[in-house]
Structures are given as structure tokens and as C-alpha cells.
Design an enzyme around this catalytic site. Structure first.
Site, PDB file in Angstrom:
ATOM      1  N   ASP A  77      54.488  13.426  50.269  1.00 50.31           N
ATOM      2  CA  ASP A  77      53.958  14.322  51.131  1.00 50.31           C
ATOM      3  C   ASP A  77      53.191  15.386  50.406  1.00 50.31           C
ATOM      4  O   ASP A  77      52.691  16.514  51.027  1.00 50.31           O
ATOM      5  CB  ASP A  77      54.823  14.896  52.157  1.00 50.31           C
ATOM      6  CG  ASP A  77      56.289  15.543  51.548  1.00 50.31           C
ATOM      7  OD1 ASP A  77      55.980  15.686  50.186  1.00 50.31           O
ATOM      8  OD2 ASP A  77      56.977  15.938  52.282  1.00 50.31           O
ATOM      9  N   GLY A  78      53.463  15.371  49.242  1.00 51.52           N
ATOM     10  CA  GLY A  78      52.535  16.213  48.331  1.00 51.52           C
ATOM     11  C   GLY A  78      53.623  17.238  47.598  1.00 51.52           C
ATOM     12  O   GLY A  78      53.421  18.172  46.837  1.00 51.52           O
ATOM     13  N   ASP A  80      38.452  41.631  26.453  1.00 48.58           N
ATOM     14  CA  ASP A  80      39.486  42.004  27.852  1.00 48.58           C
ATOM     15  C   ASP A  80      40.915  41.180  27.920  1.00 48.58           C
ATOM     16  O   ASP A  80      40.735  40.270  27.025  1.00 48.58           O
ATOM     17  CB  ASP A  80      38.300  41.654  28.884  1.00 48.58           C
ATOM     18  CG  ASP A  80      38.880  42.519  30.287  1.00 48.58           C
ATOM     19  OD1 ASP A  80      39.667  43.438  30.095  1.00 48.58           O
ATOM     20  OD2 ASP A  80      37.635  42.558  31.162  1.00 48.58           O
ATOM     21  N   HIS A 135      48.361  42.515  33.075  1.00 45.38           N
ATOM     22  CA  HIS A 135      47.256  43.352  33.456  1.00 45.38           C
ATOM     23  C   HIS A 135      47.629  44.779  33.768  1.00 45.38           C
ATOM     24  O   HIS A 135      47.048  45.704  33.336  1.00 45.38           O
ATOM     25  CB  HIS A 135      46.389  42.694  34.820  1.00 45.38           C
ATOM     26  CG  HIS A 135      45.322  43.675  35.091  1.00 45.38           C
ATOM     27  ND1 HIS A 135      44.066  43.837  34.336  1.00 45.38           N
ATOM     28  CD2 HIS A 135      45.183  44.404  36.185  1.00 45.38           C
ATOM     29  CE1 HIS A 135      43.326  44.685  34.903  1.00 45.38           C
ATOM     30  NE2 HIS A 135      43.912  44.981  36.117  1.00 45.38           N
ATOM     31  N   LYS A 162      28.627  51.545  33.183  1.00 44.13           N
ATOM     32  CA  LYS A 162      27.473  51.419  34.193  1.00 44.13           C
ATOM     33  C   LYS A 162      26.693  52.706  34.484  1.00 44.13           C
ATOM     34  O   LYS A 162      27.233  53.854  35.010  1.00 44.13           O
ATOM     35  CB  LYS A 162      28.061  50.840  35.439  1.00 44.13           C
ATOM     36  CG  LYS A 162      28.595  49.417  35.152  1.00 44.13           C
ATOM     37  CD  LYS A 162      29.195  48.841  36.486  1.00 44.13           C
ATOM     38  CE  LYS A 162      29.983  47.523  36.350  1.00 44.13           C
ATOM     39  NZ  LYS A 162      30.541  46.987  37.209  1.00 44.13           N
ATOM     40  N   ARG A 169      47.564  40.928  39.698  1.00 45.00           N
ATOM     41  CA  ARG A 169      46.644  41.865  39.908  1.00 45.00           C
ATOM     42  C   ARG A 169      46.589  42.678  41.243  1.00 45.00           C
ATOM     43  O   ARG A 169      46.375  43.554  41.693  1.00 45.00           O
ATOM     44  CB  ARG A 169      45.279  41.383  39.509  1.00 45.00           C
ATOM     45  CG  ARG A 169      44.827  41.208  38.358  1.00 45.00           C
ATOM     46  CD  ARG A 169      43.674  40.669  37.811  1.00 45.00           C
ATOM     47  NE  ARG A 169      43.612  39.073  38.189  1.00 45.00           N
ATOM     48  CZ  ARG A 169      42.459  38.332  38.115  1.00 45.00           C
ATOM     49  NH1 ARG A 169      41.476  38.943  37.809  1.00 45.00           N
ATOM     50  NH2 ARG A 169      42.672  37.223  38.340  1.00 45.00           N
ATOM     51  N   GLN A 170      47.603  42.069  42.267  1.00 45.06           N
ATOM     52  CA  GLN A 170      47.611  42.625  43.588  1.00 45.06           C
ATOM     53  C   GLN A 170      48.953  43.364  43.512  1.00 45.06           C
ATOM     54  O   GLN A 170      49.905  42.977  43.931  1.00 45.06           O
ATOM     55  CB  GLN A 170      47.730  41.521  44.660  1.00 45.06           C
ATOM     56  CG  GLN A 170      47.716  42.167  46.044  1.00 45.06           C
ATOM     57  CD  GLN A 170      46.613  42.681  46.457  1.00 45.06           C
ATOM     58  OE1 GLN A 170      45.552  42.613  46.156  1.00 45.06           O
ATOM     59  NE2 GLN A 170      46.724  43.854  47.211  1.00 45.06           N
TER      60      GLN A 170
HETATM   61  C1  R5P Z   1      40.430  43.515  35.632  1.00 37.57           C
HETATM   62  O1  R5P Z   1      40.443  44.523  35.688  1.00 37.57           O
HETATM   63  C2  R5P Z   1      40.434  42.500  34.326  1.00 37.57           C
HETATM   64  O2  R5P Z   1      40.942  43.388  33.298  1.00 37.57           O
HETATM   65  C3  R5P Z   1      39.280  41.987  34.087  1.00 37.57           C
HETATM   66  O3  R5P Z   1      38.428  42.944  33.987  1.00 37.57           O
HETATM   67  C4  R5P Z   1      38.903  41.483  35.088  1.00 37.57           C
HETATM   68  O4  R5P Z   1      39.815  40.488  35.761  1.00 37.57           O
HETATM   69  C5  R5P Z   1      37.573  40.557  34.724  1.00 37.57           C
HETATM   70  O5  R5P Z   1      36.747  40.009  36.040  1.00 37.57           O
HETATM   71  P1  R5P Z   1      35.729  39.083  35.878  1.00 37.57           P
HETATM   72  O6  R5P Z   1      35.902  38.139  35.060  1.00 37.57           O
HETATM   73  O7  R5P Z   1      35.585  38.593  37.456  1.00 37.57           O
HETATM   74  O8  R5P Z   1      34.429  40.053  35.565  1.00 37.57           O
END
Ligand code: R5P
Length: 285
Positions: free
Chosen positions: A34-35, A207, A119, A181, A86-87
Site C-alpha cells: 500500500d506504499g 547561500d 536556515h 535589488k 523555513r516555515q
Molecule cells: C532563503 O532565504 C534562503 O536563504 C535562500 O536564499 C532561498 O531559499 C533561495 O531560494 P531560491 O533558490 O528559490 O531563490
């Protein structure tokens, strides 16, 4: 002491076990018709280290099964990449705190948790066991050194990642900055380093996570227009969702580099030594 891992953290777990001079418990990962997930583990030890990046829902369920199986031992948890982290705040009324839910679920009965470049370090407070975060920024810097770039600029995609870029840059004594930006019109946005020019030099955008790669892909073209000779992208966690790798390469990124916290074809840096060091620090205390 033995290491045990979920299916998608096998490579890092094996490297970690080698660094700790121990072995990885054999686990068969399969499914019921069933997975539902089915795991069959070899002999466990009194002292166990679980290595599991929460890269998807299957990894999370495998992790919960392993934690339950290791119930009676001195259990330490290494979460190299923590999905759902991240949430961590309620941005809209009614939104649930996935970071807290996952942190609580995976830390019950555990004696210590270690994350890698999580994060948002505030998420550590959700764990119900002592939790600490380590950084492999210097290891990313060490890898960049091997590229033999002449006078590279280490660039964070936003000011939130500037400290991380600074740690990477300190490995080579390079300059670092972050992208800023500027809105030119309703739809047009331009991006450039806040202070330092990219003219006639290579750039490495760094990042913690590359997810869709959207920001880096857009920035790459602009950086070439501003005179950058080469643009590279490096991160700790290569989530690389929805064709991100292709998008980045098509945008002109020379190479995408990530670590083995998420096991990818472009995982060129291992977090194993830093994790081993963190585990040993506690062991020798
Ligand atoms: C978010 O604040 C993280 O530090 C990354 O900058 C983010 O997850 C990168 O997102 P994406 O690759 O979708 O631009």
C-alpha cells in the site's frame, strides 16, 4: 557507537562513520504494497548516531521509525538538512508552524541534536533536546580555493546571507558583499552588489540553500552585464527544486556547487568532518 541513517543520507552517514572510525548499521528500506514504508535494521548499539536529512516526507517517516527503534540507546541526532525549517513563523493567520512540529516530533527521547547551517537558528529552540547548529561555510571557502579564481568576489544574494558570505570569504581572504535589488519600474528590477564592483573579476554567489535558483539565475545575467568574468553558485543545501540546476546553468552559471547534506551529483563538499568534530567535542567533554 554506531551510525544509522535514512535512505537519502547514506553517503554522508558513511563518510561520518569513517571519520568517527565506526560503522553504519545495515538497513533495508522498502515498502508495503500500500506504499507504507518498511525498514529492517541490523544490530543496533547502546550508543547510536542517526544521520538523516529531512529532504522529503519519506525521509521524515524513516527518521521517526529509526528514532523509535533506537529508543533504549543513548541517541544523538544529526539533521544535516532540516526540511520544513523555513516555515518557522506565522506569516498569515492560520498558518501552522511546520518547523516546530517537525523539531518536536524528531527530538523526543533524543539526547542531542546537531543541524548544519539551519536556515534560521531560532528554530533550535523548538527542539525538545539540547540542539546546536554548525557551519560548513569555511569548507565551502576551501573548495572555492581549489577553483584557483583570480580575485573572486564572494556575493550573498541578500543581506540576510551576508554573514555567511563573510565566513566563506574569510577562508581565502577575499572581498565579499551582497546583492541589492533596485526597482526601475513596476515590473523591472535590477540587481547589483551593494558596494563592490564585479567588473573584470569572477563572482561566487553563496547561500545556505539553493531552492528554485530563481534569484541567482536572474542575478547571473545582470552580473555578466556589469562585467563579471565568471559566475559560480555555491551553497550548503542543494534543494534544487523544479529544474533549478538546469535553470542556473542555462543562465550562464559556470558551475553549481553544493555539499552532501543533500546528496546530489554536484555535491562536492562534505559536511562529514565538521559533524564528526561537533560530535567528538561533546564526547570528550
Ligand atoms: C532563503 O532565504 C534562503 O536563504 C535562500 O536564499 C532561498 O531559499 C533561495 O531560494 P531560491 O533558490 O528559490 O531563490
Amino acid at each position: 557507537m554506531k551510525v544509522i541513517c535514512t535512505e537519502k543520507s547514506q553517503i554522508l552517514a558513511t563518510r561520518l562513520a569513517r571519520a568517527l572510525k565506526t560503522t553504519v548499521v545495515d538497513v533495508k528500506y522498502s515498502r508495503f504494497p500500500d506504499g507504507e514504508l518498511y525498514l529492517l535494521a541490523g544490530e543496533l548499539d547502546e550508543e547510536t548516531i542517526i544521520v538523516s536529512s529531512v529532504v522529503d516526507n519519506d525521509a521524515l517517516v524513516q527518521l521517526l521509525l529509526l528514532i523509535d527503534a533506537c529508543d533504549s540507546s543513548d541517541l544523538r541526532l544529526v539533521i544535516p538538512y532540516m526540511g520544513y525549517a523555513r516555515q518557522d513563523k506565522q506569516f498569515r493567520k492560520g498558518e501552522l508552524l511546520s518547523a516546530r512540529a517537525v523539531a518536536r516530533a524528531i527530538s523526543r527521547g533524543v539526547s542531542e541534536c546537531i543541524t548544519v547551517n539551519i536556515h534560521e537558528p531560532d528554530v533550535l529552540k523548538f527542539f525538545e533536546a539540547p540542539a546546536r547548529n554548525i557551519s560548513i561555510a569555511r569548507d565551502i571557502g576551501a573548495y572555492i580555493k581549489t577553483l584557483n579564481l583570480k580575485n573572486p568576489l564572494i556575493l550573498a544574494p541578500d543581506d540576510g546571507a551576508l554573514a555567511f558570505a563573510g565566513q566563506v570569504a574569510s577562508e581565502g581572504g577575499w572581498e565579499y558583499d551582497h546583492l541589492e535589488k533596485t526597482r526601475l519600474s513596476g515590473e523591472q528590477v535590477t540587481m547589483a552588489p551593494k558596494v563592490i564592483s564585479v567588473a573584470s573579476r569572477p563572482v561566487v554567489i553563496v547561500d545556505d540553500i539553493i531552492s528554485t535558483g530563481g534569484t541567482i539565475a536572474t542575478a547571473t545575467g545582470m552580473l555578466y552585464t556589469q562585467g563579471a568574468t565568471d559566475v559560480y553558485a555555491a551553497c550548503v543545501h542543494g534543494v534544487l527544486t523544479g529544474g533549478a540546476y538546469v535553470r542556473l546553468m542555462e543562465a550562464g552559471v559556470r558551475d553549481v556547487i553544493c555539499s552532501d547534506t543533500i546528496e546530489r551529483g554536484c555535491s562536492r563538499i562534505s559536511a562529514a568532518n565538521q559533524i564528526a568534530h561537533a560530535l567528538q567535542t561533546r564526547m570528550n567533554r
